[in-house]
Design a protein around this motif. Sequence first.
Motif, mmCIF file in Angstrom:
data_model
loop_
_atom_site.group_PDB
_atom_site.id
_atom_site.type_symbol
_atom_site.label_atom_id
_atom_site.label_comp_id
_atom_site.label_asym_id
_atom_site.label_seq_id
_atom_site.Cartn_x
_atom_site.Cartn_y
_atom_site.Cartn_z
ATOM 1 N N UNK A 19 0.816 -1.222 0.000
ATOM 2 C CA UNK A 19 0.000 0.000 0.000
ATOM 3 C C UNK A 19 0.843 1.261 0.000
ATOM 4 N N UNK A 20 2.004 1.181 0.688
ATOM 5 C CA UNK A 20 2.890 2.350 0.765
ATOM 6 C C UNK A 20 4.320 1.899 0.509
ATOM 7 N N UNK A 21 4.994 2.606 -0.392
ATOM 8 C CA UNK A 21 6.399 2.334 -0.684
ATOM 9 C C UNK A 21 7.171 3.618 -0.408
ATOM 10 N N UNK A 22 8.018 3.579 0.627
ATOM 11 C CA UNK A 22 8.841 4.750 0.924
ATOM 12 C C UNK A 22 10.244 4.517 0.383
ATOM 13 N N UNK A 70 4.308 11.294 -14.540
ATOM 14 C CA UNK A 70 3.047 11.740 -13.920
ATOM 15 C C UNK A 70 1.785 11.249 -14.641
ATOM 16 N N UNK A 71 1.739 11.326 -15.984
ATOM 17 C CA UNK A 71 0.517 10.845 -16.655
ATOM 18 C C UNK A 71 0.234 9.379 -16.322
ATOM 19 N N UNK A 72 1.288 8.578 -16.275
ATOM 20 C CA UNK A 72 1.117 7.158 -15.946
ATOM 21 C C UNK A 72 0.647 6.992 -14.498
ATOM 22 N N UNK A 73 1.223 7.777 -13.577
ATOM 23 C CA UNK A 73 0.800 7.678 -12.175
ATOM 24 C C UNK A 73 -0.680 8.042 -12.044
ATOM 25 N N UNK A 74 -1.117 9.032 -12.818
ATOM 26 C CA UNK A 74 -2.532 9.412 -12.780
ATOM 27 C C UNK A 74 -3.398 8.253 -13.278
ATOM 28 N N UNK A 75 -2.950 7.674 -14.389
ATOM 29 C CA UNK A 75 -3.699 6.562 -14.976
ATOM 30 C C UNK A 75 -3.781 5.388 -14.009
ATOM 31 N N UNK A 76 -2.710 5.180 -13.266
ATOM 32 C CA UNK A 76 -2.651 4.013 -12.388
ATOM 33 C C UNK A 76 -3.043 4.330 -10.949
ATOM 34 N N UNK A 77 -3.558 5.550 -10.733
ATOM 35 C CA UNK A 77 -4.111 5.900 -9.426
ATOM 36 C C UNK A 77 -3.041 5.954 -8.321
ATOM 37 N N UNK A 78 -1.788 6.243 -8.698
ATOM 38 C CA UNK A 78 -0.676 6.272 -7.734
ATOM 39 C C UNK A 78 -0.547 7.666 -7.127
ATOM 40 N N UNK A 79 -0.382 7.683 -5.820
ATOM 41 C CA UNK A 79 -0.286 8.960 -5.104
ATOM 42 C C UNK A 79 1.157 9.213 -4.660
ATOM 43 N N UNK A 80 1.645 10.421 -4.904
ATOM 44 C CA UNK A 80 3.029 10.772 -4.548
ATOM 45 C C UNK A 80 3.051 11.612 -3.275
ATOM 46 N N UNK A 81 3.905 11.218 -2.347
ATOM 47 C CA UNK A 81 4.156 12.035 -1.154
ATOM 48 C C UNK A 81 5.653 12.293 -1.069
ATOM 49 N N UNK A 105 2.814 16.073 -6.000
ATOM 50 C CA UNK A 105 1.945 15.791 -4.842
ATOM 51 C C UNK A 105 0.532 16.330 -5.079
ATOM 52 N N UNK A 106 0.490 17.553 -5.631
ATOM 53 C CA UNK A 106 -0.797 18.198 -5.881
ATOM 54 C C UNK A 106 -1.624 17.428 -6.908
ATOM 55 N N UNK A 107 -0.967 17.111 -8.024
ATOM 56 C CA UNK A 107 -1.672 16.402 -9.107
ATOM 57 C C UNK A 107 -2.260 15.077 -8.635
ATOM 58 N N UNK A 108 -1.509 14.382 -7.767
ATOM 59 C CA UNK A 108 -1.901 13.012 -7.402
ATOM 60 C C UNK A 108 -2.635 12.932 -6.061
ATOM 61 N N UNK A 109 -2.964 14.090 -5.466
ATOM 62 C CA UNK A 109 -3.444 14.057 -4.072
ATOM 63 C C UNK A 109 -4.747 13.286 -3.882
ATOM 64 N N UNK A 110 -5.574 13.215 -4.929
ATOM 65 C CA UNK A 110 -6.848 12.507 -4.768
ATOM 66 C C UNK A 110 -6.764 11.046 -5.194
ATOM 67 N N UNK A 166 3.456 6.300 -3.142
ATOM 68 C CA UNK A 166 4.916 6.286 -3.244
ATOM 69 C C UNK A 166 5.421 7.525 -2.514
ATOM 70 N N UNK A 167 6.120 7.274 -1.417
ATOM 71 C CA UNK A 167 6.578 8.348 -0.540
ATOM 72 C C UNK A 167 8.095 8.490 -0.698
#
Length: 233
Positions: free
Chosen positions: A48-51, A82-93, A113-118, A124-125
Amino acid sequence: MIPKHVAIIMDGNGRWGKKRGLTRSEGHYAGSQTMEELIDASAEVGVEILTLYAFSTENWKRPKDEVNYLMNLPVKFFNQKLPEFMRRNIKILISGDIENLPKGTKKAVINAMKETEDNTGLIVNFALNYSSRSEIVQAIYGIMQDAKSNPLLLEELDEETFERYLYTRGLPDPDIVIRTGGEKRISNFLMWQSSTADLRFVDDLFPDFKKEQYLKVIEDQNHDDDSWKECAG
Ligand code: IPE
Ligand code: IPE
Ligand code: MG
């Protein structure tokens, strides 16, 4: 069972480059490719979380060229991914001192962080410009500041409240911390958060630590856990 939160000290890029007659920065590039593979693998198996420890505050002492390269990597990385992370629902911290990053790096990470916040999938932290000691000191500073308007804060201070002042606020503690590259050190990484985590030190240099090796470490953890349970009866 797949660990919920995996943290990785991605060490050994420089040596990997040198070993091949390449530069240390070329080693970092190879490391970034491996990182992409591990992000994919994590999403695939349900971590669920990868730091990922990407840059420590001690790393500023490295040669200027190398620091510049490492500070540019997130800019290139997010631009491309980023486009791929959006497509795959991945959130960046980001965990670390974002304020003191170079302007372009800061802009890229804040935007990611902003783009993926939702997004609600894998988190991925990135530990970037990170120091565990500084994190703890800035948490104390934050508490002292807030206590000025809320004196009860100090009286009621407990571990749970303290954690809300860490960079990792809101995240569960890592279940497992993996360090590649053969050194058996924590190097100022998540000292509070990894108090009860399994520590795994592997000899592979980070660019060689591919999906297969990664899944094996997670698998080994499962076996160890089971044997412990059997022993405990
Ligand atoms: C990567 O490995 C860690 C980062 C700072 C990005 P290193 O650059 O420390 O590689 P080695 O340990 O010198 O081989
Ligand atoms: C730890 O690796 C930091 C990161 C992976 C970003 P280092 O190579 O910087 O740590 P030391 O110098 O071996 O302690
Ligand atoms: Mg190193």
